[in-house]
Design an enzyme around this catalytic site. Structure first.
Site, PDB file in Angstrom:
ATOM      1  N   SER A 566      18.706  -2.963  11.584  1.00 36.08           N
ATOM      2  CA  SER A 566      19.625  -1.805  12.540  1.00 36.08           C
ATOM      3  C   SER A 566      19.145  -2.316  13.986  1.00 36.08           C
ATOM      4  O   SER A 566      18.987  -3.699  13.687  1.00 36.08           O
ATOM      5  CB  SER A 566      18.591  -0.783  11.957  1.00 36.08           C
ATOM      6  OG  SER A 566      19.525   0.349  13.455  1.00 36.08           O
ATOM      7  N   ASP A 661      29.188   1.753   6.922  1.00 38.66           N
ATOM      8  CA  ASP A 661      27.829   2.432   8.449  1.00 38.66           C
ATOM      9  C   ASP A 661      28.424   2.274   9.807  1.00 38.66           C
ATOM     10  O   ASP A 661      29.079   2.630  10.022  1.00 38.66           O
ATOM     11  CB  ASP A 661      27.192   0.795   8.171  1.00 38.66           C
ATOM     12  CG  ASP A 661      25.955   1.420   9.058  1.00 38.66           C
ATOM     13  OD1 ASP A 661      25.798   2.332   9.957  1.00 38.66           O
ATOM     14  OD2 ASP A 661      24.564   0.141   9.864  1.00 38.66           O
ATOM     15  N   HIS A 692      24.204   3.686   6.573  1.00 41.37           N
ATOM     16  CA  HIS A 692      22.541   2.965   7.655  1.00 41.37           C
ATOM     17  C   HIS A 692      22.104   2.222   6.375  1.00 41.37           C
ATOM     18  O   HIS A 692      21.125   1.143   6.422  1.00 41.37           O
ATOM     19  CB  HIS A 692      23.200   3.282   8.581  1.00 41.37           C
ATOM     20  CG  HIS A 692      22.007   2.685   9.697  1.00 41.37           C
ATOM     21  ND1 HIS A 692      22.847   0.999  10.117  1.00 41.37           N
ATOM     22  CD2 HIS A 692      20.862   2.793  10.465  1.00 41.37           C
ATOM     23  CE1 HIS A 692      22.137   0.848  10.912  1.00 41.37           C
ATOM     24  NE2 HIS A 692      20.824   1.655  11.224  1.00 41.37           N
TER      25      HIS A 692
END
Length: 722
Positions: A566, A661, A692
């Site tokens: 991320s 995601d 995610h």
């Protein structure tokens, strides 16, 4: 390679056997004994799933463990709650049921006495609402104080639709027919985003177990989603959180900045009782029902931030709340001269009060650790509960007996218990409830938090990192992996994790970097990153690398890797481009590559604006200034992104992305992959049917082992430490 692979797989399997603690509470207390109930999760590799189980511990009043039960599988239990009088237990279960030769998943609520199953409600058959919410954002499952009603959150029952033309079965014209709208079966139905897919309009539901009636709370504004509900004293009202979802649902998971209110629903009247332009969560009543507390922060800015602890005197019906703990800008001095850096909780524990309702207990991130506190709500004196360098997380309180989880990077979580004394609130003598599990070869490892302060005139100059890995070694004998966290407004804490332990036991030194912008270091530190992403966070990771190489002689400066997901993926991509000669190999999971491109496709577009220190607007006016502002904003997003450095990357890069995601869509990782391939950089991309976190059973093992093999291959690691 097969020997290396076998070594990694076997080590993974041994660590994966260690269960993780989900929750625990003191369920029964008599003059002579008490019972601690605990829920755990363990990876079942053979079934490619996570298995949940419960263990009950019986203790004496001196906290000696008399008995502990064998683990009981509760994987099918989604939620459970015991009534205040201890007579009934409600359980939400999900089960596959055969229907017309097909298997369908249905939800049931079971009501148990201590002797048998009393009632079983087939929620699909009753058809009052959609699925019950079991997530940590909205979900509730609460008995009324009288033990007659159950309060929970579920999806609003949708209006059924059918095609414009559909041949109808012959039936009696007088038969009651449910309302059906033609031509709406393909209409777009927005939901609450990443990991909350399908959750579109949560509503409050009350199950009356006496009359067997299920009713949905009415007289609620249609633009609000309700959750985190609890019963008011005397069961005469419902208190909870209301989020606004118009004109758009913005992703809620990991985002504590969504506009919301504490509400009261009483006698058919819905009323907001907290301030506008705030984000709130986790309302809780004191044991004596005189005090209502909740967490609150301003709506704007970072997606996670320091919170205020708000208080309302419920007994006196005072409508103006006061602040028990305010936003901490840097740090404040609390009881016994300790420093406190602010409150960063997602939730307050349900049973968080001393027996006299004068003290409130909570845990929160502080620098690179998790600490627990006792707050006197009358004097507002805040006291840190003393303990060693491990993380101590408050879980539950009953009759001034406090339950905690204790953990560290080298110690999986276990339960400890102690008695609170309001005459000396910082001192608790801890006794073990569950037996600590020893990590294999942990004596060869060490962890050490390191604080760093720049010698310059920047407004915020400090950050920290945690070294975790071999405790010694020949000079330059061990490779190093830099691991910036995601968020960016989150933090590493001194907690046990599978991946870090695996890499450390393989002989890699790890740096978990809490760069400026991380939580746990004051609100100023969190906010300082806005408008500086790709700059100061990158600088802090490089500084941490250089400091670790000076401090730990066994780390090899020629064998340094990067791992992050991320915003951590954003940083490892940046680092591999900006410092291409320093970092030799990269693992990036669902990385942010081009903030401008992500702006229009993420479930949290406001994140893209916040990282460049701009306010998010869902619409722009037609005047020239608004157009220029929007153009400049998108250009700034692009310029702070890793993509501008892609042509300088030299490091072999492993990409791990999730097809589902919604936070950082798969196209971000694909973009980086294709650019690296075009430049002739050794690149591999793993695509998972996941979202995610990439944390589902079969995905996790593939992801982690592939990453370990990638580091081993490209850092030329042929001999493992463990």
């Amino acid at each position: 390679m097969s020997t290396q692979m076998d070594k990694i797989i076997n080590l993974y399997k041994s660590i994966a056997q260690i269960p993780s603690l989900n929750l625990a509470k003191i369920s029964c207390l008599t003059e002579s004994r008490l019972i601690v109930q605990s829920n755990w999760t363990q990876r079942n590799l053979e079934r490619s799933t996570n298995q949940k189980f419960s263990i009950d511990y019986t203790l004496t009043q001196n906290f000696d463990v008399i008995t502990e039960t064998f683990p009981i599988d509760i994987t099918s239990e989604l939620l459970s709650a015991v009534s205040d009088n201890g007579e009934f237990r409600a359980v939400l279960k999900s089960a596959l049921v055969s229907k017309d030769k097909n298997a369908v998943t249905k939800q049931f609520i079971e009501i148990w006495s201590k002797q048998c199953l009393l009632k079983n409600y087939d929620l699909s058959a009753l058809d009052v609402h959609g699925d019950v919410y079991t997530d940590g954002e909205f979900g509730s499952f609460e008995w009324s104080h009288d033990g007659n009603k159950l309060l929970y959150i579920a999806e609003k029952k949708p209006i059924k639709s059918e095609p414009f033309y559909k041949q109808q079965p012959l039936k009696n014209k007088d038969e009651n027919k449910e309302e059906i709208i033609k031509g709406n079966e393909f209409i777009y139905k927005p939901d609450w985003g990443e990991q909350l897919v399908g959750k579109q309009h949560p509503v409050v539901v009350v199950l009356d177990t006496i009359s067997d009636l299920i009713s949905v709370l009415t007289q609620v504004p249609d633009d609000l989603s309700l959750g985190q509900v609890i019963w008011a004293p005397n069961d005469n009202a419902i208190i909870g959180v209301a989020w606004i979802h118009e004109p758009r649902h913005l992703g809620l998971m990991f985002c504590t900045n969504r506009q919301s209110w504490i509400f009261q629903h009483k006698d058919g009247i819905f009323e907001k009782i907290s301030a506008d332009n705030c984000s709130v969560r986790s309302p809780q009543f004191s044991k004596d029902n005189k005090h209502l507390v909740w967490l609150e922060r301003d709506v704007s800015g970072p997606h996670h931030h320091a919170h205020r602890l708000m208080h309302l005197n419920w007994e006196d019906n005072i409508k103006t709340p006061d602040i028990l703990i305010d936003i901490v800008r840097q740090s404040i001095s609390i009881d016994k001269g300790k420093l406190f850096y602010g409150l960063y909780n997602q939730k307050i524990s349900q049973n968080c009060w001393s027996n006299d309702s004068k003290y409130l207990f909570f845990k929160t991130q502080q620098r690179s650790n998790v600490r627990s506190y006792a707050l006197n709500i009358e004097t507002k004196i805040l006291t840190e509960i003393e303990h060693d360098q491990s993380s101590l997380s408050f879980l539950d309180a009953k009759n001034d007996i406090l339950l905690f989880a204790k953990t560290s990077l080298i110690q999986p979580a276990y339960l400890v218990i102690g008695r609170f004394d309001n005459k000396n609130p910082s001192k608790i003598k801890f006794n073990n409830v569950s037996s600590p599990i020893k990590l294999v070869n942990s004596e060869k490892l060490k962890y050490e938090p390191v604080e760093y302060v720049y010698d310059n005139d920047e407004q915020v100059r400090d950050f920290n990192f945690i070294y975790y890995g071999p405790n010694k070694g020949d000079i330059h004998s061990h490779p190093l992996i830099i691991m910036p966290h995601g968020g960016p407004h989150s933090a590493y804490a001194n907690n046990f994790t599978l991946e870090s332990s695996l890499l450390a036991l393989l002989g890699f030194g790890l740096l978990q970097v809490n760069y400026r912008g991380s939580i746990g270091m004051g609100a100023d530190n969190v906010e300082y990153l806005q408008g500086r992403v790709g700059n100061i966070d990158v600088k802090d990771c490089v500084t941490a690398t250089e400091e670790a190489l000076k401090k730990y002689s066994w780390l090899n400066s020629e064998k340094i890797g990067l791992s992050g997901g991320s915003h951590g993926g954003f940083l490892v991509a940046h680092l591999s481009g900006q410092y291409s000669d320093l970092y030799k190999v990269v693992v990036a999971r669902n990385p942010v590559i081009d903030v401008a491109a992500m702006f229009t496709i993420s479930d949290i577009p406001d994140w893209c604006a916040a990282v460049i220190n701009k306010s998010y607007r869902q619409s722009f006016s037609n005047d020239d200034k608004a157009f220029i502002d929007a153009e400049e904003m998108v250009l700034k997003m692009f310029k702070c992104s890793p993509i501008i450095h892609v042509d300088k990357v030299k490091a072999p890069t492993l990409m791990c992305v999730g097809k589902n995601d919604l936070r950082v869509p798969m196209s971000q990782g694909q973009h980086w992959y294709h650019r690296l391939k075009a430049n002739g950089i050794p690149t591999k991309m793993l695509v998972y049917d996941d979202n995610h976190p990439l944390s589902s059973g079969p995905v996790e093992i593939d992801d982690i082992i592939n990453a370990a093999l990638w580091f081993s291959e490209h850092l030329n690691v042929t001999k493992y430490y463990s």
